[in-house]
Scaffold this motif. Structure first.
Motif, mmCIF file in Angstrom:
data_model
loop_
_atom_site.group_PDB
_atom_site.id
_atom_site.type_symbol
_atom_site.label_atom_id
_atom_site.label_comp_id
_atom_site.label_asym_id
_atom_site.label_seq_id
_atom_site.Cartn_x
_atom_site.Cartn_y
_atom_site.Cartn_z
ATOM 1 N N GLU A 112 4.471 -27.922 -24.826
ATOM 2 C CA GLU A 112 3.684 -27.131 -23.878
ATOM 3 C C GLU A 112 2.196 -27.100 -24.429
ATOM 4 O O GLU A 112 1.205 -26.985 -23.541
ATOM 5 C CB GLU A 112 4.311 -25.809 -23.773
ATOM 6 C CG GLU A 112 3.673 -24.794 -22.804
ATOM 7 C CD GLU A 112 4.042 -25.363 -21.421
ATOM 8 O OE1 GLU A 112 2.963 -25.087 -20.509
ATOM 9 O OE2 GLU A 112 4.789 -26.098 -21.227
ATOM 10 N N ARG A 119 -3.822 -30.736 -19.317
ATOM 11 C CA ARG A 119 -3.855 -30.665 -17.697
ATOM 12 C C ARG A 119 -4.756 -30.350 -17.044
ATOM 13 O O ARG A 119 -5.688 -30.101 -17.618
ATOM 14 C CB ARG A 119 -2.437 -29.723 -17.771
ATOM 15 C CG ARG A 119 -3.114 -28.120 -17.946
ATOM 16 C CD ARG A 119 -2.097 -27.336 -18.026
ATOM 17 N NE ARG A 119 -2.420 -25.852 -18.201
ATOM 18 C CZ ARG A 119 -1.676 -24.787 -18.354
ATOM 19 N NH1 ARG A 119 -0.347 -25.024 -17.883
ATOM 20 N NH2 ARG A 119 -2.458 -23.666 -18.584
ATOM 21 N N ARG A 125 2.022 -30.545 -13.464
ATOM 22 C CA ARG A 125 3.015 -30.681 -14.406
ATOM 23 C C ARG A 125 3.438 -32.347 -14.254
ATOM 24 O O ARG A 125 4.479 -32.697 -14.729
ATOM 25 C CB ARG A 125 4.239 -29.977 -14.200
ATOM 26 C CG ARG A 125 4.129 -28.463 -13.963
ATOM 27 C CD ARG A 125 3.599 -28.161 -15.540
ATOM 28 N NE ARG A 125 4.758 -28.269 -16.581
ATOM 29 C CZ ARG A 125 4.623 -28.151 -17.710
ATOM 30 N NH1 ARG A 125 3.596 -27.534 -18.052
ATOM 31 N NH2 ARG A 125 5.807 -28.377 -18.611
ATOM 32 N N SER A 126 2.758 -32.926 -13.336
ATOM 33 C CA SER A 126 3.410 -34.577 -13.082
ATOM 34 C C SER A 126 2.212 -35.496 -13.134
ATOM 35 O O SER A 126 2.356 -36.617 -12.851
ATOM 36 C CB SER A 126 4.060 -34.512 -11.754
ATOM 37 O OG SER A 126 2.999 -34.248 -10.660
ATOM 38 N N VAL A 130 -0.394 -35.161 -18.347
ATOM 39 C CA VAL A 130 0.790 -34.371 -18.786
ATOM 40 C C VAL A 130 2.018 -35.424 -19.249
ATOM 41 O O VAL A 130 2.558 -35.053 -20.545
ATOM 42 C CB VAL A 130 1.404 -33.587 -17.579
ATOM 43 C CG1 VAL A 130 2.536 -32.857 -18.020
ATOM 44 C CG2 VAL A 130 0.274 -32.531 -17.402
#
Length: 246
Positions: A112, A119, A125-126, A130
């Motif tokens: 994380e 990010r 998140r994709s 990331v």
């Protein structure tokens, strides 16, 4: 029969004792210079062999882990967003902190942290950045594991697969957005090595195979062109027949 066996054993013991005494006499005469007595004949006791019981072990220098920078007072990811976890007592806070957490919880927090570095926004998140961050944390975890257990072939295979996947993602990111590629490599401390140029010697077998493949490709393209022309003629004939009937 028992007396014969006992006699053989006793004779063997006497023979071994005689040979040992002869070797002791030779060693004593060699040390004392051939004298058996007198003031110059000094008997020196043999030095016992060194067993190295207290020898220091040579341990390999283990590199620093990627999880070493995580403070033990940090909360786990499951409790970091809970408001009551910030005001609880010291005992409960210790139970939900990284001090008593397992390796997987620490690795999740490290992933994380790396994701937050690269990010694009808070809800990203994709993206490729990331995915590269997640793969980087996994690769470093596999590397630390293999330094302790170098015979673990399964984890070595998983690490190589992750390295290949990250290399493909970095290659695509370098072609699409070079600034993002440089930023990711800088923040995650990744050294990207460019692939070597493809080179293959032109042998006669390879040239013959290439000529055959080209010939097959041309024949397939010619066949497809004939099919398209035939289909076009059928469409034109059907349209002309429908117009004439009207």
């Amino acid at each position: 029969m028992a007396l014969r066996t006992l006699f053989r054993c006793s004779s063997l013991v006497v023979r071994e004792f005689g040979a040992l005494s002869k070797r002791t006499q030779k060693w004593t005469s060699a040390v004392t210079g051939g004298t058996s007595g007198g003031s110059h004949g000094v008997l020196i006791a043999p030095v016992p062999p060194v067993r190295h019981y207290a020898r220091a072990l040579r341990r390999k220098a283990v590199p620093e882990s990627q999880l070493s920078d995580l403070q033990p007072s940090l909360l786990r990811m499951d409790y970091a967003a809970v408001p009551a976890a910030q005001t609880t007592d010291d005992l409960v806070r210790r139970l939900i902190s990284l001090e008593l957490a397992c390796h997987s919880d620490k690795l999740r927090l490290k992933k994380e942290q790396l994701v937050q570095k690269v990010r694009r926004d808070e809800n990203d998140r994709s993206s490729v950045e990331v995915k590269v961050a997640v793969l980087t944390a996994r690769i470093r975890n596999f590397k630390e594991h293999l330094q302790k257990h170098h015979k673990d072939k399964a984890n070595k295979r998983h690490m190589l697969l992750a390295v290949d996947q990250r290399k493909k993602l970095l290659k695509r990111l370098r072609l699409v957005n070079h600034e993002a590629f440089q930023r990711v490599c800088t923040l995650l401390d990744i050294s990207y090595s460019f692939p070597p140029e493809y080179y293959r010697p032109a042998t006669r077998r390879w040239l013959a195979k290439k000529a055959l493949c080209m010939k097959v490709y041309q024949e397939v393209q010619k066949h497809k062109a004939d099919l398209r022309l035939k289909l076009r003629k059928e469409v034109l004939s059907s349209s002309s027949s429908s117009s004439s009937s009207q």
